[in-house]
Design a protein around this motif. Structure first.
Motif, PDB file in Angstrom:
ATOM      1  N   HIS A   1       0.831  -1.209   0.000  1.00  0.00           N
ATOM      2  CA  HIS A   1       0.000   0.000   0.000  1.00  0.00           C
ATOM      3  C   HIS A   1       0.865   1.258   0.000  1.00  0.00           C
ATOM      4  CE1 HIS A   1      -4.118  -1.477   0.328  1.00  0.00           C
ATOM      5  NE2 HIS A   1      -3.649  -2.461   1.071  1.00  0.00           N
ATOM      6  N   LEU A   2       1.925   1.237   0.807  1.00  0.00           N
ATOM      7  CA  LEU A   2       2.811   2.401   0.864  1.00  0.00           C
ATOM      8  C   LEU A   2       3.565   2.582  -0.457  1.00  0.00           C
ATOM      9  CD1 LEU A   2       3.873   4.730   2.487  1.00  0.00           C
ATOM     10  CD2 LEU A   2       5.497   3.182   3.603  1.00  0.00           C
ATOM     11  N   GLN A   3       3.980   1.478  -1.065  1.00  0.00           N
ATOM     12  CA  GLN A   3       4.626   1.560  -2.377  1.00  0.00           C
ATOM     13  C   GLN A   3       3.691   2.199  -3.402  1.00  0.00           C
ATOM     14  OE1 GLN A   3       5.439  -2.589  -2.751  1.00  0.00           O
ATOM     15  NE2 GLN A   3       7.569  -2.421  -2.075  1.00  0.00           N
ATOM     16  N   GLY A   4       2.411   1.830  -3.330  1.00  0.00           N
ATOM     17  CA  GLY A   4       1.435   2.423  -4.232  1.00  0.00           C
ATOM     18  C   GLY A   4       1.344   3.928  -4.068  1.00  0.00           C
ATOM     19  N   LYS A   5       1.307   4.377  -2.824  1.00  0.00           N
ATOM     20  CA  LYS A   5       1.244   5.819  -2.574  1.00  0.00           C
ATOM     21  C   LYS A   5       2.481   6.522  -3.121  1.00  0.00           C
ATOM     22  CE  LYS A   5       1.031   9.312   1.077  1.00  0.00           C
ATOM     23  NZ  LYS A   5       2.165  10.068   0.468  1.00  0.00           N
ATOM     24  N   ILE A   6       3.650   5.927  -2.898  1.00  0.00           N
ATOM     25  CA  ILE A   6       4.896   6.572  -3.313  1.00  0.00           C
ATOM     26  C   ILE A   6       5.002   6.628  -4.831  1.00  0.00           C
ATOM     27  CG2 ILE A   6       7.410   6.284  -3.332  1.00  0.00           C
ATOM     28  CD1 ILE A   6       7.116   5.259  -0.421  1.00  0.00           C
ATOM     29  N   VAL A   7       4.595   5.549  -5.524  1.00  0.00           N
ATOM     30  CA  VAL A   7       4.677   5.588  -6.984  1.00  0.00           C
ATOM     31  C   VAL A   7       3.674   6.601  -7.550  1.00  0.00           C
ATOM     32  CG1 VAL A   7       3.047   3.715  -7.581  1.00  0.00           C
ATOM     33  CG2 VAL A   7       5.013   4.179  -9.046  1.00  0.00           C
ATOM     34  N   GLY A   8       2.533   6.755  -6.890  1.00  0.00           N
ATOM     35  CA  GLY A   8       1.589   7.784  -7.317  1.00  0.00           C
ATOM     36  C   GLY A   8       2.160   9.176  -7.146  1.00  0.00           C
ATOM     37  N   ASP A   9       2.804   9.412  -6.010  1.00  0.00           N
ATOM     38  CA  ASP A   9       3.456  10.712  -5.786  1.00  0.00           C
ATOM     39  C   ASP A   9       4.521  10.974  -6.844  1.00  0.00           C
ATOM     40  OD1 ASP A   9       1.889  11.074  -3.541  1.00  0.00           O
ATOM     41  OD2 ASP A   9       3.461  10.494  -2.117  1.00  0.00           O
ATOM     42  N   GLU A  10       5.271   9.918  -7.193  1.00  0.00           N
ATOM     43  CA  GLU A  10       6.335  10.071  -8.185  1.00  0.00           C
ATOM     44  C   GLU A  10       5.765  10.394  -9.566  1.00  0.00           C
ATOM     45  OE1 GLU A  10      10.036  10.067 -10.159  1.00  0.00           O
ATOM     46  OE2 GLU A  10       9.423  10.409  -8.079  1.00  0.00           O
ATOM     47  N   LEU A  11       4.710   9.730  -9.938  1.00  0.00           N
ATOM     48  CA  LEU A  11       4.095  10.010 -11.242  1.00  0.00           C
ATOM     49  C   LEU A  11       3.575  11.446 -11.314  1.00  0.00           C
ATOM     50  CD1 LEU A  11       2.251   6.612 -11.673  1.00  0.00           C
ATOM     51  CD2 LEU A  11       4.053   7.479 -13.183  1.00  0.00           C
ATOM     52  N   ARG A  12       2.960  11.912 -10.245  1.00  0.00           N
ATOM     53  CA  ARG A  12       2.477  13.297 -10.232  1.00  0.00           C
ATOM     54  C   ARG A  12       3.642  14.279 -10.237  1.00  0.00           C
ATOM     55  NH1 ARG A  12      -1.713  10.634  -7.632  1.00  0.00           N
ATOM     56  NH2 ARG A  12      -0.540  10.485  -5.694  1.00  0.00           N
ATOM     57  N   ARG A  13       4.725  13.932  -9.542  1.00  0.00           N
ATOM     58  CA  ARG A  13       5.908  14.798  -9.559  1.00  0.00           C
ATOM     59  C   ARG A  13       6.439  14.955 -10.973  1.00  0.00           C
ATOM     60  NH1 ARG A  13      11.119  14.847 -10.012  1.00  0.00           N
ATOM     61  NH2 ARG A  13      11.209  12.613 -10.462  1.00  0.00           N
ATOM     62  N   ARG A  14       6.320  13.908 -11.775  1.00  0.00           N
ATOM     63  CA  ARG A  14       6.780  13.939 -13.162  1.00  0.00           C
ATOM     64  C   ARG A  14       5.782  14.638 -14.088  1.00  0.00           C
ATOM     65  NH1 ARG A  14       9.420   7.916 -14.299  1.00  0.00           N
ATOM     66  NH2 ARG A  14      10.579   7.753 -12.336  1.00  0.00           N
ATOM     67  N   GLY A  15       4.659  15.020 -13.545  1.00  0.00           N
ATOM     68  CA  GLY A  15       3.666  15.703 -14.359  1.00  0.00           C
ATOM     69  C   GLY A  15       2.799  14.790 -15.191  1.00  0.00           C
ATOM     70  N   VAL A  16       2.708  13.515 -14.794  1.00  0.00           N
ATOM     71  CA  VAL A  16       1.880  12.559 -15.537  1.00  0.00           C
ATOM     72  C   VAL A  16       0.411  12.827 -15.229  1.00  0.00           C
ATOM     73  CG1 VAL A  16       1.312  10.124 -15.889  1.00  0.00           C
ATOM     74  CG2 VAL A  16       3.706  10.824 -15.527  1.00  0.00           C
TER      75      VAL A  16
END
Length: 207
Positions: free
Chosen positions: A27-42
């Protein structure tokens, strides 16, 4: 140019009665990958997953809501393959022993009709998604390591041994990027997991 990001699901519940449930780390990995995608402007125009709980849960944990579902994004039955091909499995709850058994089963499976059917379904799903996105569209697909490996096998022209090698190193919540344009469909990056380095390095998992 159309963009597709394939995101492997977070860590599932290896060794539990129900594997198809995210672990707390997943679950935490999911949150972090979501944050990363948004950081990249996806900013995806479409969000998809297979029908497996671990895939859908990762999409939700990433903050993209309930995805559309297509069973062609589902993983192969890894436990069933180990049983079918008679690979030696010393301990079903030992990740290292199971990986050795799975690799042996996959080497046999990739030479047969089962793998060809699996790979064909995966790549048909990708082609349809890209066609539907049109020029400039972006999609996120929350899926599994074997699915991503099948895509890489096609785009890189790998053989069965290449599929096994790619599948073995797939990271939970890793990001694979595909682009499609006038020159065709290309793999830009595979298994990107920089978001699990530094302060989040304890969340780098493979199984």
């Amino acid at each position: 140019m159309a963009l597709v990001y394939l995101v492997r699901h977070g860590q599932a519940s290896f060794g539990a009665d129900d594997y198809d449930v995210l672990s707390p780390a997943g679950h935490l990995q999911g949150k972090i990958v979501g944050d990363e995608l948004r950081r990249r402007g996806v900013r995806p125009d479409q969000v998809w997953s297979g029908t497996l709980s671990r895939q859908r849960e990762t999409a939700v944990a990433a903050g993209f809501g309930a995805p559309g579902e297509d069973a062609r994004w589902n993983e192969f039955d890894h436990i069933g393959l180990v049983r079918e091909f008679g690979a030696a499995q010393q301990d079903a709850r030992d990740p290292r022993a199971f990986q050795i058994a799975l690799d042996a089963a996959l080497r046999d499976w990739t030479g047969g009709d089962g793998f060809r059917a699996f790979s064909g379904n995966v790549n048909a799903a990708l082609d349809e998604l890209l066609a539907g996105l049109g020029k400039g569209g972006t999609a996120l697909v929350f899926t599994s390591g074997g699915v991503i490996g099948a895509v890489c096998t096609r785009l890189l022209g790998l053989d069965g041994a290449g599929f096994v090698a790619v599948n073995r190193v797939s990271v939970n919540a890793g990001i694979t990027k595909i682009v499609s344009g006038r020159s065709g469909t290309s793999l830009v990056s595979y298994n990107d997991h920089a978001h699990f380095e530094g302060e989040h390095r304890e969340l780098l998992t493979y199984r």
